[in-house]
Design an enzyme around this catalytic site. Structure first.
Site, short mmCIF file in Angstrom:
data_model
loop_
_atom_site.label_atom_id
_atom_site.label_comp_id
_atom_site.label_asym_id
_atom_site.label_seq_id
_atom_site.Cartn_x
_atom_site.Cartn_y
_atom_site.Cartn_z
N GLY A 31 2.86 -3.48 8.24
CA GLY A 31 1.72 -4.55 8.40
C GLY A 31 0.30 -3.85 8.16
O GLY A 31 0.18 -2.91 7.32
N LEU A 33 -1.75 -5.36 5.79
CA LEU A 33 -1.34 -5.12 4.59
C LEU A 33 -2.45 -5.18 3.66
O LEU A 33 -3.42 -5.94 3.92
CB LEU A 33 -0.47 -6.52 3.99
CG LEU A 33 0.88 -6.49 4.88
CD1 LEU A 33 1.63 -7.65 4.37
CD2 LEU A 33 1.78 -5.35 4.70
N HIS A 34 -2.58 -4.53 2.48
CA HIS A 34 -3.70 -4.46 1.61
C HIS A 34 -3.13 -4.60 0.12
O HIS A 34 -2.08 -5.11 -0.05
CB HIS A 34 -4.55 -3.15 1.84
CG HIS A 34 -3.35 -1.97 1.61
ND1 HIS A 34 -2.65 -1.41 0.63
CD2 HIS A 34 -3.22 -1.20 2.71
CE1 HIS A 34 -2.01 -0.46 0.88
NE2 HIS A 34 -2.40 -0.22 2.21
N HIS A 37 -0.06 -3.05 -0.85
CA HIS A 37 1.52 -3.65 -0.42
C HIS A 37 1.74 -4.97 -1.43
O HIS A 37 2.60 -5.15 -1.84
CB HIS A 37 1.15 -4.21 1.07
CG HIS A 37 1.16 -3.08 1.76
ND1 HIS A 37 -0.05 -2.84 2.82
CD2 HIS A 37 1.99 -2.13 2.50
CE1 HIS A 37 0.08 -1.85 3.59
NE2 HIS A 37 1.46 -1.53 3.36
N GLY A 145 5.81 2.38 -1.90
CA GLY A 145 4.46 2.80 -2.51
C GLY A 145 4.51 4.30 -2.90
O GLY A 145 5.00 4.89 -2.13
N GLU A 146 4.13 4.80 -3.94
CA GLU A 146 4.11 6.13 -4.48
C GLU A 146 2.88 6.78 -3.74
O GLU A 146 2.77 7.91 -3.89
CB GLU A 146 3.78 6.31 -6.15
CG GLU A 146 5.08 5.86 -6.76
CD GLU A 146 5.03 6.18 -8.27
OE1 GLU A 146 4.09 6.44 -8.82
OE2 GLU A 146 5.95 6.31 -8.88
N GLN A 151 7.72 10.36 0.84
CA GLN A 151 8.56 9.47 1.76
C GLN A 151 9.46 8.73 0.76
O GLN A 151 10.64 8.55 1.04
CB GLN A 151 7.85 8.22 2.41
CG GLN A 151 8.67 7.01 2.95
CD GLN A 151 7.68 6.01 3.64
OE1 GLN A 151 7.45 6.27 4.82
NE2 GLN A 151 7.23 4.85 3.04
N LEU A 182 -5.54 3.21 -1.25
CA LEU A 182 -5.59 2.27 -0.25
C LEU A 182 -4.63 2.63 0.77
O LEU A 182 -3.57 3.09 0.51
CB LEU A 182 -5.12 0.71 -0.95
CG LEU A 182 -6.16 0.20 -1.73
CD1 LEU A 182 -5.56 -1.32 -2.31
CD2 LEU A 182 -7.42 0.05 -0.84
N SER A 184 -3.58 1.57 5.27
CA SER A 184 -3.97 0.85 6.45
C SER A 184 -5.19 1.64 7.14
O SER A 184 -6.02 1.08 8.03
CB SER A 184 -2.70 0.41 7.06
OG SER A 184 -2.07 -0.32 6.37
O1 PAF Z 1 5.56 3.23 4.61
C1 PAF Z 1 5.67 2.42 5.53
O2 PAF Z 1 4.92 1.69 5.77
C2 PAF Z 1 6.74 3.04 6.64
O3 PAF Z 1 7.05 4.30 6.57
C3 PAF Z 1 8.11 2.26 6.38
C4 PAF Z 1 8.58 2.69 4.99
C5 PAF Z 1 7.75 0.72 6.31
C6 PAF Z 1 9.20 2.56 7.46
O4 PAF Z 1 8.54 2.28 8.81
#
Ligand code: PAF
Length: 282
Positions: A31, A33-34, A37, A145-146, A151, A182, A184
């Site tokens: 959430g 969001l920008h 996203h 996102g990269e 992750q 960008l 959050s």
């Molecule tokens: O990148 C994120 O916003 C979080 O790590 C994800 C992938 C939604 C998992 O909670």
């Protein structure tokens, strides 16, 4: 766009749509969001019939001293942004885990360094929630996102190792008008902290330019970057292989420079691709 809070209702609809031959696309988020996203929604949209976005601030991926309670939230703004970018279903579960949830998904190796060093339980929290979300949303494609490059690599490895039939795609990092990646968490920065945080991408871009001009020695590139970063606490600046994230001593193929640094109480991350000049280019 519909909003759904019940995890099993999402799974029922996903299975029914798959049975009718529809392709399910998925963008999981936490959430606030920008435009970063939104670019992931835009990337997924043309390749699926049903696009699901989720918003869930996952407690499992926050350490005990991290910002779970303060994590910024804007449910109405988020819903408007999702609707404007073609999301069909916004999944916002108040709770995602059963009270006796007892399964953790852990990817070894790739999670040891970079952000995993300072956040030792973080990636296990991410892979556990993403595996559960995948089970509920049943996506054919999922876009991450990269900006969170490590992750993305960890999720790709999980999907490969657990033979999940999901096409995991990376979306390019999106920068603000001043170059800051960008995030959050940028909402926490005062104007002065933000000004100093711009040194992060400037350092990475300087390293990228030096590498493109022929400086492939990792120690020299890191020294250049270290000289340019102004922060209150420095977690890492590293250059690693772009696919398996192994540490490098020289840039000879696709590589990535990664950094994490603190500004006040806010920890920011950023990364750029590095490529040495090709033989033909001289
Ligand atoms: O990148 C994120 O916003 C979080 O790590 C994800 C992938 C939604 C998992 O909670």
């Amino acid at each position: 766009m519909r909003i759904e809070t019940d995890p099993l209702a999402v799974q029922r609809e996903a299975l029914a749509r798959r049975a009718r031959g529809q392709r399910v696309g998925f963008v999981p988020t936490m959430g606030f969001l920008h435009d970063g996203h939104a670019s992931l929604f835009d990337q997924a949209r043309p390749d699926c019939d049903w696009l699901v976005a989720s918003i869930y601030v996952n407690p499992l991926q926050f350490g005990p001293t991290e910002d779970l309670a303060q994590y910024p939230r804007d449910p109405d703004g988020d819903a408007a942004r999702c609707a404007a970018h073609g999301v069909d279903l916004l999944f916002m579960p108040p709770l995602l885990y059963d009270a006796d949830h007892s399964t953790q998904v852990r990817v070894d190796g790739l999670t040891d360094g970079l952000c995993g060093r300072d956040r030792p339980t973080h990636f296990q929290g991410v892979t556990t929630v993403v595996a559960r979300l995948f089970g509920l949303v049943q996506p054919h494609i999922a876009v991450f996102g990269e900006k969170d490059y490590q992750q993305l690599a960890v999720i790709r490895r999980m999907v490969r190792d657990l033979a999940m039939p999901i096409d995991v795609r990376g979306g390019p990092l999106v920068r603000d008008h001043d170059g800051l990646a960008l995030s959050s968490r940028n909402a926490y920065l005062s104007p002065d902290l933000r000004r100093r945080a711009l040194s992060l991408h400037r350092a990475l871009f300087a390293m990228q330019a030096a590498c493109a001009s022929g400086e492939t020695d990792v120690s020299a590139l890191l020294a250049l970057g270290h000289g340019l970063i102004d922060s209150d606490g420095f977690d890492y600046l590293e250059i690693r292989d772009a696919t398996d994230l192994r540490p490098l001593t020289a840039v000879t193929g696709p590589a990535r420079a990664f950094t994490a640094a603190r500004y006040g109480r806010t920890r920011l991350i950023d990364n750029v691709s590095l490529a040495a000049p090709t033989a033909e280019a001289g």
